[in-house]
Each structure stands twice: as C-alpha cells, then as structure tokens.
Write an enzyme that holds these catalytic residues in place. Sequence first.
Site, PDB file in Angstrom:
ATOM      1  N   CYS A 127       0.702  -1.166   0.019  1.00 38.45           N
ATOM      2  CA  CYS A 127      -0.031  -0.079  -0.050  1.00 38.45           C
ATOM      3  C   CYS A 127       0.925   1.030   0.034  1.00 38.45           C
ATOM      4  CB  CYS A 127      -0.736  -0.041   1.145  1.00 38.45           C
ATOM      5  SG  CYS A 127      -2.277   1.444   1.170  1.00 38.45           S
ATOM      6  N   HIS A 227      -3.967  -4.765   0.292  1.00 39.07           N
ATOM      7  CA  HIS A 227      -3.450  -5.268   1.596  1.00 39.07           C
ATOM      8  C   HIS A 227      -3.528  -6.919   1.429  1.00 39.07           C
ATOM      9  CE1 HIS A 227      -2.856  -1.773   3.750  1.00 39.07           C
ATOM     10  NE2 HIS A 227      -3.712  -1.179   3.145  1.00 39.07           N
ATOM     11  N   GLU A 229      -2.280  -8.936   3.623  1.00 39.98           N
ATOM     12  CA  GLU A 229      -2.277  -9.162   5.195  1.00 39.98           C
ATOM     13  C   GLU A 229      -3.455  -8.727   5.830  1.00 39.98           C
ATOM     14  OE1 GLU A 229      -1.191  -4.596   5.256  1.00 39.98           O
ATOM     15  OE2 GLU A 229      -1.424  -6.184   3.849  1.00 39.98           O
TER      16      GLU A 229
END
Length: 259
Positions: A127, A227, A229
């Site tokens: 990001c 993202h 994660e």
Amino acid sequence: MAAIGLAEQHRPQPRLAVVEVTAWRPDRPEYHAKVQVLNSRVASDAASAGWQVVRIGAADVTPAALLAATTDADAIVIVGGEDITPRFYGGATGYEAETHHFAGADEGQIALVRRAVELGTPLLGICRGLQIINVALGGTIDQHIDDGIHRNVGVPIDEILSTHDVELSVASGLARSLGGTQIVVQSAHHQSVARLGNGLVAAAFAPDGLVEAVEHATAPITGVQWHPEAPDSPAEQLPLLLAALSREVGARDSELVAA
C-alpha cells in the site's frame, strides 16, 4: 546426505525488517488499532515462515538510525500507513482527504528503497510501501482518486477495506509468485501511482486502470497497492509474497557466493 541435512539445520534464519510508519498514534486510537492488526499479521506470518523479524517505526527514529537498524536485514517489507509528505514528490498540501504526514518516516523509508536498489536487497512494499518505492525512484502520486472500488467510504474503520479484482501482467514476477494473472484483493487507499519512478514497470491493474503493483526492472523490489495481510484477504496471498521474498534472498546469496 546427513552432512547436508546438518548444514540445513544450522543455516541462520533470514532477517526481515518490517518497517512501519510509527508504533504510536495516541491521537487516533481506532486508526492505529487497525494498522496494527495489519502490520502484526505481516510480522507473525513471516516469523511462522522462518524469518527472524524486527519491527521498526520509521517515524520513531531518525532516518540515519533507521538505515543503521536495517543494515543487516536480508529483506525489507515497508507496510501501510499515512499519506507521503507531498514535497517528496513535488506535490502541494491542501488536497482532498489529506491525512497526517510523517516527514521523518518518509525520508527514512525513501532512503531504504534507494539503498535496496543500490545493494540489491529484496524489498516488498504494501500500500503506502508501493507509493514510497515509486516516490523514492522519482515517481509521483495522484493525491486523491475517485472513491469507486479502492476503499469503502463513510463506514467505520473496520469496514474500510474494499474487495475487487486485479489483473497481473503475464510477464510479471507477481503472476509467477501468485500462480496466475487474475486475483481478488482487498484495498483501502485514496492515492495512487501517477508517473512511474525510474526503473519501475507496472505489474498489475485494477478494473478502472489504476496501477495496482510495480516491479523494478533489475532490482528485487516489488510493491502492491492492496493489503495481502488484511484478515479477509485470500489466505494464501501474504505467504506467497513472503515466499517470493525468501527466494529473492536465496538468489542474492547464491550470486554473492558465486562472486
């Protein structure tokens, strides 16, 4: 064979520096809590994959101290956070949806990217991390994009991540790492890559044409705008990206030994 097995057992863990913006946001507890969930996932998944992980807040140390603390890192992940200070890419302040800026963190992370290019250190940007890569190499940022698919607007912070498709370039390392050219991601950003930095190529696009990933033409550096994660992202994305980073470390080590 036993000797090879013993050598494998005593191979040192690769060292991964997870570089975040800051470990402290007392004025924005809800935002900070969300960021910490994401950053902690990167650190925990990396540790589970065999990395020796250190987390560093770039705004919490000087740029020189950040470089010193990551000198021995085998690889680096620059994670998400606030907008980059506009002066680093020739922009102006006062744009729509402008966030708090951490100029010291920007300076330190930009220096990390430039050193990684120079030394061939594997680096992944997530990001904001992608945008740091782009700015570090002379690229620019579109300061505010139409809300569309890239984040959910007017919702609590825990609902801000938007799910959408991304198309990876057939020739990209990301397509090889993630096992195809069509993936689903989660993102939450209001800025995007404008002019690409020196040596960077676009490796993925969103349905509206925005650049969703970049790769360096010669250095082992990759940035993704989404993202991997995030808790609701496809479970395999982050482990596959960390595995690709590990392969880059192995390839770099082999080149150093051969030299």
